[in-house]
Scaffold this motif. Sequence first.
Motif, PDB file in Angstrom:
ATOM      1  N   PHE A 253       0.605  -1.171   0.485  1.00  6.72           N
ATOM      2  CA  PHE A 253       0.151   0.052   0.182  1.00  6.72           C
ATOM      3  C   PHE A 253       0.390   0.990  -0.182  1.00  6.72           C
ATOM      4  O   PHE A 253       2.142   1.376   0.590  1.00  6.72           O
ATOM      5  N   LYS A 254       0.581   2.237  -0.615  1.00  5.46           N
ATOM      6  CA  LYS A 254       1.146   3.740  -0.683  1.00  5.46           C
ATOM      7  C   LYS A 254      -0.046   4.467  -0.435  1.00  5.46           C
ATOM      8  O   LYS A 254      -1.379   4.708  -0.986  1.00  5.46           O
ATOM      9  N   ALA A 255       0.161   5.309   0.482  1.00  2.61           N
ATOM     10  CA  ALA A 255      -1.068   6.483   0.786  1.00  2.61           C
ATOM     11  C   ALA A 255       0.151   8.292   0.159  1.00  2.61           C
ATOM     12  O   ALA A 255       0.939   8.551   0.881  1.00  2.61           O
ATOM     13  N   LEU A 256      -0.757   9.093   0.219  1.00  3.35           N
ATOM     14  CA  LEU A 256       0.023  10.392  -0.209  1.00  3.35           C
ATOM     15  C   LEU A 256      -1.432  11.188   0.355  1.00  3.35           C
ATOM     16  O   LEU A 256      -2.685  11.022  -0.792  1.00  3.35           O
ATOM     17  N   MET A 257      -0.968  11.699   0.632  1.00  2.00           N
ATOM     18  CA  MET A 257      -2.263  13.154   0.795  1.00  2.00           C
ATOM     19  C   MET A 257      -1.543  15.172   1.053  1.00  2.00           C
ATOM     20  O   MET A 257      -0.353  14.296   1.032  1.00  2.00           O
ATOM     21  N   ILE A 258      -2.911  15.394   0.024  1.00  6.94           N
ATOM     22  CA  ILE A 258      -1.981  16.894   0.337  1.00  6.94           C
ATOM     23  C   ILE A 258      -2.759  17.491   1.250  1.00  6.94           C
ATOM     24  O   ILE A 258      -4.281  17.556   1.237  1.00  6.94           O
ATOM     25  N   ASP A 311       4.068   2.811   3.445  1.00  7.31           N
ATOM     26  CA  ASP A 311       3.293   1.465   3.494  1.00  7.31           C
ATOM     27  C   ASP A 311       2.175   1.636   4.852  1.00  7.31           C
ATOM     28  O   ASP A 311       2.465   0.228   5.324  1.00  7.31           O
ATOM     29  N   HIS A 312       1.686   2.097   4.251  1.00  9.47           N
ATOM     30  CA  HIS A 312       0.489   3.047   5.235  1.00  9.47           C
ATOM     31  C   HIS A 312      -1.246   2.019   4.314  1.00  9.47           C
ATOM     32  O   HIS A 312      -0.941   2.425   3.073  1.00  9.47           O
TER      33      HIS A 312
END
Length: 381
Positions: A253-258, A311-312
């Motif tokens: 998993f990959k998570a990206l936030m703005i 890796d979340h």
Amino acid sequence: MSGQLLISLLSPSIGALFFAAFYLLWRNQPKLNYSLSAALGFLLSAAGFIVQDILPAWPYELHRIASNFGFLAGVCAFMAAPLQRRHIPIPVRSIILLIIATMTALFWFLTIQPNLAARIAIMSVSLVVPVAVTLILLLRVSDQRYSDRLILGVVWFTLLLSMLRPVVAFLLPQSFGNYTALEQSTYWGMVHFSYVMMSVTLAIVLFVAIALDLIDELHHQATTDSLSGLLNRRGFESAANSALTVSNPKRQFKALMIADLDHFKSINDSFGHAAGDQVIKSIARHIQVIAGDTAICGRIGGEEFAILLPDHDETMAADIAESIRRDFDSLTTISIGLVISEQPATLSSLLGVADKALYAAKKNGRNQVFILHHSLEDQEA
Ligand SMILES: Nc1nc2c(ncn2[C@@H]2O[C@H](COP(=O)(O)OP(=O)(O)OP(=O)(O)O)[C@@H](O)[C@H]2O)c(=O)[nH]1
């Protein structure tokens, strides 16, 4: 000018040249305080050689004490340089005690019970002590960078040279019966040889370390945002791209936030630009604390922050995003666009989807987290 005199001039000349180089470097860059210690080391030992080899030996006792003081204090100053560079406290009291004890013992064996061999033994041991202590203190440093390993190499080399001198003094058949015999002995040749070797290697390695430190600092400045202390856009992209290309099967998993501050313009307008800056600083700290050490956090725009969680999964990332939004206690609220990906994804496609999620969060009324899933089409777009 005799050949002997020319050879005697070699060590002080090298010392004087390096003194000038390190002193000028320190004058130019005062925060390089270890450069001043190196300069002092070269000055003191050059003075020791001038007193010992060039000035007339009168009065004899004062002359010997002064030259040996120059050698010992010079080595202590040299060894202080790598310690200062790594912000390790310098054991100043122990150094002063060592110098006083050595000078007292030398005085004893010069005037009360004259004994040249004893004086050589005392100086040999005293010169090894600061080098050995420096080595032990430097070996304790946990994050050894390339430049640290180079400096460690020089300190090891200096230690070996300073241990070799007494071996040469006492194991090789030679006479120190009088002072002229000492000056013509292999031992005294060894003192000059080891000083030249040590000073040239130390100077080269310190120059290299200074260059590497400055390059590191320039890189830090080029990749860090000075207001928030987080990575700037360039630093974030570089760190995030490296993290995304690490092939780790567990990193499914990959998570990206703005995260974007809401109505930030009105904060500047109502409370002033300085108050706006304080809000930016406090959200940066808040994000760093909640996202944790594994997250890559950057300020990618005026009031826009990107957080990559390599890796979340969705639950973990959504919890973090929600904490960032909910627990931010300031003059304004935050909207967050979050993208989750279960396949390999490039940074630019993740940023593109996170931007769409942020737009949706703003459009839906702000002060909320909006989640989108990254698809294969996003990757190809
Ligand atoms: N104090 C301060 N303000 C900044 C900084 N960088 C950008 N800004 C301000 O941030 C504001 C951003 O305004 P907008 O893009 O209209 O966004 P907004 O007011 O937050 O509105 P929404 O994002 O739509 O909720 C502008 O007024 C910029 O001047 C900074 O470093 N310090």
